[in-house]
Design a protein around this motif. Structure first.
Motif, PDB file in Angstrom:
ATOM      1  N   LYS A 165      26.429  68.473  90.351  1.00 37.01           N
ATOM      2  CA  LYS A 165      25.063  68.466  90.861  1.00 37.01           C
ATOM      3  C   LYS A 165      24.910  67.722  92.179  1.00 37.01           C
ATOM      4  CE  LYS A 165      22.820  68.888  86.345  1.00 37.01           C
ATOM      5  NZ  LYS A 165      21.798  68.314  85.422  1.00 37.01           N
ATOM      6  N   GLU A 166      25.885  66.915  92.517  1.00 40.44           N
ATOM      7  CA  GLU A 166      25.779  66.111  93.732  1.00 40.44           C
ATOM      8  C   GLU A 166      26.927  66.446  94.691  1.00 40.44           C
ATOM      9  OE1 GLU A 166      23.608  62.048  92.067  1.00 40.44           O
ATOM     10  OE2 GLU A 166      25.719  62.004  92.668  1.00 40.44           O
ATOM     11  N   ILE A 167      26.575  66.603  95.943  1.00 40.34           N
ATOM     12  CA  ILE A 167      27.584  66.787  96.993  1.00 40.34           C
ATOM     13  C   ILE A 167      27.568  65.541  97.866  1.00 40.34           C
ATOM     14  CG2 ILE A 167      28.310  68.154  98.978  1.00 40.34           C
ATOM     15  CD1 ILE A 167      26.850  70.508  97.766  1.00 40.34           C
ATOM     16  N   ARG A 168      28.719  64.988  98.056  1.00 35.86           N
ATOM     17  CA  ARG A 168      28.852  63.774  98.875  1.00 35.86           C
ATOM     18  C   ARG A 168      29.594  64.138 100.168  1.00 35.86           C
ATOM     19  NH1 ARG A 168      32.354  59.207  99.697  1.00 35.86           N
ATOM     20  NH2 ARG A 168      31.231  57.205  99.636  1.00 35.86           N
ATOM     21  N   LEU A 169      28.928  63.916 101.340  1.00 37.36           N
ATOM     22  CA  LEU A 169      29.539  64.106 102.649  1.00 37.36           C
ATOM     23  C   LEU A 169      29.808  62.740 103.269  1.00 37.36           C
ATOM     24  CD1 LEU A 169      27.259  66.933 104.097  1.00 37.36           C
ATOM     25  CD2 LEU A 169      29.454  67.188 102.937  1.00 37.36           C
ATOM     26  N   SER A 170      30.971  62.572 103.841  1.00 38.05           N
ATOM     27  CA  SER A 170      31.290  61.258 104.425  1.00 38.05           C
ATOM     28  C   SER A 170      32.203  61.431 105.632  1.00 38.05           C
ATOM     29  CB  SER A 170      31.965  60.353 103.386  1.00 38.05           C
ATOM     30  OG  SER A 170      33.225  60.882 102.996  1.00 38.05           O
ATOM     31  N   ARG A 171      32.227  60.415 106.449  1.00 38.18           N
ATOM     32  CA  ARG A 171      33.139  60.350 107.579  1.00 38.18           C
ATOM     33  C   ARG A 171      33.347  58.898 107.951  1.00 38.18           C
ATOM     34  NH1 ARG A 171      29.339  62.751 112.489  1.00 38.18           N
ATOM     35  NH2 ARG A 171      27.712  61.164 112.396  1.00 38.18           N
ATOM     36  N   MET A 172      34.520  58.627 108.464  1.00 38.44           N
ATOM     37  CA  MET A 172      34.810  57.285 108.950  1.00 38.44           C
ATOM     38  C   MET A 172      34.411  57.212 110.417  1.00 38.44           C
ATOM     39  SD  MET A 172      35.885  55.547 106.455  1.00 38.44           S
ATOM     40  CE  MET A 172      36.354  54.104 107.392  1.00 38.44           C
ATOM     41  N   VAL A 173      33.579  56.242 110.742  1.00 39.54           N
ATOM     42  CA  VAL A 173      33.106  56.079 112.116  1.00 39.54           C
ATOM     43  C   VAL A 173      33.383  54.642 112.543  1.00 39.54           C
ATOM     44  CG1 VAL A 173      31.197  56.395 113.699  1.00 39.54           C
ATOM     45  CG2 VAL A 173      31.296  57.756 111.625  1.00 39.54           C
ATOM     46  N   LEU A 174      34.537  54.453 113.163  1.00 39.00           N
ATOM     47  CA  LEU A 174      34.943  53.121 113.607  1.00 39.00           C
ATOM     48  C   LEU A 174      34.842  53.020 115.123  1.00 39.00           C
ATOM     49  CD1 LEU A 174      38.199  52.615 111.495  1.00 39.00           C
ATOM     50  CD2 LEU A 174      35.886  51.833 110.939  1.00 39.00           C
TER      51      LEU A 174
ATOM     52  N   MET B 153      34.052  66.249 102.075  1.00 45.61           N
ATOM     53  CA  MET B 153      33.081  66.727 101.101  1.00 45.61           C
ATOM     54  C   MET B 153      33.651  66.620  99.692  1.00 45.61           C
ATOM     55  SD  MET B 153      31.038  70.362 101.133  1.00 45.61           S
ATOM     56  CE  MET B 153      32.107  71.361 100.117  1.00 45.61           C
ATOM     57  N   SER B 154      32.845  66.067  98.789  1.00 43.22           N
ATOM     58  CA  SER B 154      33.273  65.966  97.389  1.00 43.22           C
ATOM     59  C   SER B 154      32.100  66.283  96.478  1.00 43.22           C
ATOM     60  CB  SER B 154      33.834  64.566  97.095  1.00 43.22           C
ATOM     61  OG  SER B 154      32.834  63.582  97.324  1.00 43.22           O
ATOM     62  N   VAL B 155      32.400  66.655  95.240  1.00 40.41           N
ATOM     63  CA  VAL B 155      31.392  67.045  94.254  1.00 40.41           C
ATOM     64  C   VAL B 155      31.559  66.161  93.027  1.00 40.41           C
ATOM     65  CG1 VAL B 155      30.459  68.975  92.925  1.00 40.41           C
ATOM     66  CG2 VAL B 155      31.579  69.398  95.117  1.00 40.41           C
ATOM     67  N   ASP B 156      30.418  65.735  92.455  1.00 44.83           N
ATOM     68  CA  ASP B 156      30.497  64.853  91.283  1.00 44.83           C
ATOM     69  C   ASP B 156      30.953  65.640  90.060  1.00 44.83           C
ATOM     70  OD1 ASP B 156      28.248  66.338  90.670  1.00 44.83           O
ATOM     71  OD2 ASP B 156      27.171  64.628  89.814  1.00 44.83           O
ATOM     72  N   SER B 157      31.214  64.930  88.959  1.00 44.84           N
ATOM     73  CA  SER B 157      31.765  65.550  87.755  1.00 44.84           C
ATOM     74  C   SER B 157      30.794  66.520  87.109  1.00 44.84           C
ATOM     75  CB  SER B 157      32.151  64.462  86.736  1.00 44.84           C
ATOM     76  OG  SER B 157      31.008  63.656  86.423  1.00 44.84           O
TER      77      SER B 157
END
Length: 752
Positions: A243-252, A236-240
C-alpha cells in the motif's frame, strides 16, 4: 505447506499488476526488478542520487501492463474529463499540471507526530517521499502534505498528481502549448523528462522509454510513480502490504576544491585553494573540515589534502582529496644568450640567441636591455638579458659587444636590407622635408566619377545621406560612424528614373568594419578593395524596370553597425543608362526599400565631405632616374598634388575632396636604380592603409599603423638591375594626409 484459497490467489494476481516494470532505467548502475512489481522490496533507478541519464535504452523481458495502461489513457482515462487537452491559465501554465500540495501542518522536527516510520531517512542526506494508495496525503522527510488528488491505481499502474511529486523533489514543470506536452526539469543535473497525456512514450534526455500513459484527472495531471523514479534516479520500494511506495535519494554536498598553485616548493610557496564545493539541490555550504592543508610545506614530498563540507541541514559530504607534490626549494632561472659575433660595424645586423633555462620550464618574463639589432654610434655596447620564472625568481646575464666606426648601412638603409615589406621603422622625420623631390606628371585620361558619402559622417537618424544620378562606370566610397543609440544598417540603393529598363553591373564591393576604431575600418576597406582589383570576382548584374528601386552592393548592410562603430566601403559599378544612387541608413531590422520613399534627404554636416568628384583615378608618371640619392615623392599635399574638386549634387554646392579620399592613385616609376628601397612616410599624422607594389599588396602596417612623421614602413626594394615600379593605392579613410614616398639607396657604406 498451507494451501491458498481462491480469494487469496486472486489477491496475489491483482497485487502483481500494481507496479509493472516499464523499461530499463536510463541511469548508470540501474538494478532492475522482475517483470511484475513486487509486493515488497526495492527498485533502484540510478544510484539513488541526483545524477544525469545515460544512454541505456534496454527494456525488461516482459511488460504485460503497458498495453492496458495505454488503452486506459487513450480511452478517456479513469475520471478524466478531457485527457491530454489541459486548459491553460493566463500565466501559460496549464491547470492540468496541478497546484502542487500544501503542508497539513507546520512542523520543525525531522519527523512529525504520527508520521510513518518509512517517511524519514535512515541515514544523513537521505531524502524520502512516502505515497499511500488512495490517499491524498504524501509524506516528505517526515512532514505531511496534501495533494489535490489522491494516489490511485489505473490500468495496473499507480498514479500521483505530477506537480505534488515534482515540487517535493524540486523538479520544475513547463508546459509546451504547441506540442501539448509537459517538460519536467531537474536543474542541478539538467535532467529532463517530457510527458504528453494520453501517450505511453516518455522522453528522458532524448531517450524514449515506455510506461503507462499519463492522463488528466479533473484538471490535474497524473503520472505513474515509476516514470518519475526512473527518469530522475530515485530509489523505489514497496511496503509488505503493498500500500505504500517509498521514493528516496541520497543528496550529499560535494566538497570539491583545487589547490592554487597546483604545485609548491618547500618553504617558499604559499598554498591556497579555490572553493568548488556545491550541493546538488543548491543548499548552502555552512562549514568545512580540513586535513593536511598548510600555508607552507617545509619538506619536499607528496601530501594528501582532504576536505569535508556540511550543508545547511547539517549533512556532511564524503571526503574529497587532492594530492600536492611539494618540490625542493625553487631554483632561479639561468639567463644566458650569445651574439653571432663580438665586433660589428655600424649598421650591421646583430643577432641574439636566447639560451636561458629554468628547471621547471616556467620562464614567465623575458626582458632585453640595450639589445638593438643595429647600432650607429661606435664603442662598447652592453646588452643585458633578465629572465624571471613564475615564482618571481630572476637572474641576469650581460654581454658586451664592440661597434667600430666603419659604416655598413645607414639608419635609413638598415630596415630595407634586413627587413621585409610592411615592416615599420623609425627615422628623423624632421629631415624628410629637406630631401630633394621626385618630379612627376599627372595623367587623367578618364572622366570616371567618384561618388563619396561622408557627410553627415555621424549617423544620428535614418535617412538618405547622399544621392546622385550617374551612368557608365562609377566608383563609390562610403564612410560613416553610428552615433545613435540603436543598431543601423547602411545600404546603396539604385533607382531607374527612366522609361526603359536599365542594366546595373556590380564589379566589386569591399567593406571594412563595422569596427570601433576608424583607422582599422579605413585600412581594412582599402586593403580589401586593392585585393579585389587584383583578384576580380564574377560581376553581378541586375535589370531595373522603369521606376524600380533595388539594393545593390548588399555587403554594406550585411552586418549591423553597433553604436560608436565605423564602416567604410568601396564599390565599382557600371550602368548602361542613367541611374539614381542613394546611400540609405535605416534600423537594423528595417526593410530599406519599404522605407525608402519616406526617408528624408539629410543635409551635409558642414565639416566632412560628400559629393561627386571627377576624375576618380589619377595616374602619376615619373621618368627620372630614382635611387641615386635619398629623395621623396609628395602625395596629396594640395600643392604639387592637387585635391580633386566636385559638386554636392544634393545642394549644387562646389566641393573639394580634401585628402583625395576614394581617389585611386596609379604611380609609375619608370626608372628605379638597383638596390633602392621604397618606403611610405606620413606627414599629416597617423596613417594606416595598403599599397599594391608590382602586383603585391603591402599593408601599412600588418599589425599596427604609422603614428607620426618619425615612422615609416618598407614597401619595396629593387634587385640588382634597374626596374620599373608601379604603386597603386587609395588614401585610407580615418588616416591623415599628405604622405611621402621615400627612396633610399641601399649600397653599403651609405652610397650607391
Amino acid at each position: 505447506m498451507r494451501k491458498l484459497t481462491l480469494g487469496a490467489w486472486i489477491a496475489v494476481l491483482v497485487w502483481g499488476l500494481v507496479f509493472p516494470p516499464t523499461g530499463q532505467s536510463t541511469f548508470a548502475g540501474t538494478v532492475w526488478a522482475a517483470a511484475a512489481e513486487p509486493l515488497t522490496g526495492t527498485e533502484t533507478y540510478g544510484d539513488g542520487t541526483a545524477s544525469s541519464p545515460s544512454s541505456q535504452t534496454d527494456k525488461p523481458a516482459a511488460e504485460s501492463a503497458d498495453a492496458t495502461e495505454a488503452e486506459a489513457a487513450n480511452a478517456g482515462t479513469p475520471d478524466a474529463a478531457d485527457s491530454g487537452t489541459p486548459n491553460a491559465t493566463d500565466s501559460g501554465t496549464p491547470n492540468a499540471a496541478g497546484s502542487g500540495d500544501e503542508p497539513d501542518a507546520a512542523g520543525t522536527s525531522n519527523r512529525e507526530s504520527g508520521a510513518p516510520e518509512a517517511a524519514t531517512g535512515t541515514k544523513p542526506g537521505e531524502e524520502v517521499l512516502l505515497i499511500r494508495r488512495d490517499s491524498n496525503v504524501l509524506w516528505h522527510n517526515g512532514k505531511a502534505y496534501t495533494m489535490p488528488r489522491p494516489a490511485k491505481v489505473a490500468g495496473g499502474a499507480t498514479y500521483v498528481p505530477a506537480r505534488a511529486l515534482a515540487e517535493r523533489f524540486r523538479i520544475k514543470i513547463l508546459y509546451d502549448a504547441k506540442s501539448k506536452s509537459y517538460l519536467f526539469v531537474f536543474e542541478p543535473t539538467k535532467t529532463e523528462l517530457r510527458v504528453k497525456p494520453g501517450q505511453s512514450t516518455y522522453i528522458v534526455g532524448g531517450t524514449k522509454i515506455q510506461s503507462a500513459a499519463a492522463f488528466v484527472d479533473k484538471g490535474t495531471l497524473m503520472v505513474p510513480v515509476r516514470v518519475i523514479a526512473q527518469a530522475f534516479g530515485l530509489r523505489m520500494s514497496v511496503d509488505s502490504a503493498g500500500k505504500e511506495i517509498r521514493l528516496s535519494r541520497m543528496v550529499l554536498p560535494v566538497a570539491a576544491f583545487e589547490l592554487t598553485p597546483d604545485h609548491a616548493h618547500a618553504g617558499e610557496t604559499v598554498v591556497g585553494y579555490r572553493d568548488l564545493a556545491s550541493h546538488p539541490l543548491g543548499l548552502r555550504i555552512v562549514a568545512d573540515e580540513w586535513q593536511g592543508l598548510q600555508e607552507r610545506y617545509d619538506t619536499p614530498g607528496t601530501y594528501v589534502i582532504t576536505r569535508r563540507v556540511q550543508d545547511e541541514n547539517g549533512v556532511w559530504s564524503e571526503p574529497y582529496s587532492v594530492t600536492l607534490e611539494v618540490l625542493p626549494p625553487n631554483q632561479p632561472p639561468r639567463a644566458f644568450f650569445t651574439t653571432d659575433k663580438i665586433v660589428y660595424k655600424m649598421g650591421e645586423w646583430v643577432e641574439y640567441r636566447n639560451y636561458s633555462y629554468d628547471d621547471e620550464g616556467r620562464i614567465a618574463e623575458v626582458e632585453w636591455i640595450g639589445a638593438d639589432n643595429g647600432f650607429w654610434e661606435p664603442g662598447e655596447k652592453t646588452i643585458t638579458l633578465r629572465v624571471t620564472d613564475e615564482h618571481g625568481a630572476s637572474s641576469e646575464y650581460t654581454r658586451t659587444i664592440t661597434v667600430t666606426d666603419e659604416l655598413l648601412y645607414t639608419r635609413e638603409q638598415f630596415p630595407f636590407v634586413y627587413g621585409k615589406p610592411g615592416d615599420k621603422f623609425t627615422l628623423r622625420g624632421g629631415d624628410v622635408p629637406n630631401l630633394p623631390r621626385v618630379s612627376y606628371t599627372i595623367h587623367e585620361y578618364t572622366d570616371l566619377p567618384l561618388f563619396r558619402s561622408n557627410s553627415p559622417e555621424l549617423i544620428v537618424q535614418d535617412g538618405i545621406y547622399y544621392a546622385d544620378e550617374l551612368s557608365g562606370e562609377i566608383r563609390f566610397m562610403l564612410h560613416h560612424q553610428n552615433k545613435s543609440a540603436d543598431r543601423k544598417r547602411i545600404w546603396l540603393i539604385a533607382t531607374n528614373p527612366g522609361e526603359q529598363p536599365v542594366k546595373v553591373h556590380v564589379d566589386r564591393v569591399s567593406v571594412g568594419g563595422p569596427h570601433e576604431y576608424v583607422t582599422s575600418s579605413g585600412k581594412a576597406a582599402a586593403t580589401r578593395y586593392l585585393q579585389a582589383r587584383l583578384n576580380p570576382v564574377k560581376t553581378r548584374s541586375l535589370a531595373l524596370a522603369p521606376g524600380e528601386s533595388r539594393v545593390i552592393a548588399e555587403e554594406t548592410g550585411a552586418v549591423a553597425i553597433k553604436p560608436e562603430q565605423v564602416i567604410t566601403a568601396y564599390a565599382d559599378v557600371r550602368t548602361d543608362a542613367p541611374v539614381r544612387f542613394s546611400v540609405v541608413v535605416v534600423g537594423e531590422k528595417d526593410d530599406p526599400i519599404a522605407r525608402f520613399a519616406e526617408l528624408p534627404l539629410l543635409p551635409s554636416d558642414g565639416v566632412h565631405n560628400r559629393g561627386t568628384f571627377r576624375p576618380a583615378t589619377r595616374i602619376l608618371v615619373a621618368n627620372q632616374r630614382i635611387g641615386g640619392q635619398m629623395s621623396r615623392l609628395v602625395l596629396s599635399d594640395n600643392a604639387t598634388d592637387k585635391w580633386v574638386v566636385g559638386i554636392d549634387m544634393v545642394t549644387g554646392e562646389p566641393k573639394t575632396n580634401a585628402g583625395n579620399y576614394g581617389i585611386l592613385y596609379v604611380i609609375r616609376l619608370n626608372s628605379v636604380l638597383p638596390n633602392t628601397g621604397i618606403a611610405v612616410n606620413p606627414r599629416g599624422g597617423h596613417y594606416a592603409g595598403a599599397f599594391v607594389v608590382n602586383g603585391n599588396v603591402v599593408q601599412v602596417t600588418e599589425h599596427s599603423h604609422l603614428r607620426d612623421p618619425n615612422e615609416a614602413a618598407v614597401l619595396y626594394k629593387t634587385g640588382d638591375q634597374p626596374e620599373s615600379v608601379e604603386i597603386v593605392f587609395t588614401p585610407a579613410s580615418g588616416s591623415f594626409l599628405p604622405i611621402n614616398l621615400l627612396f633610399v639607396p641601399l649600397a653599403p657604406g651609405g652610397g650607391n
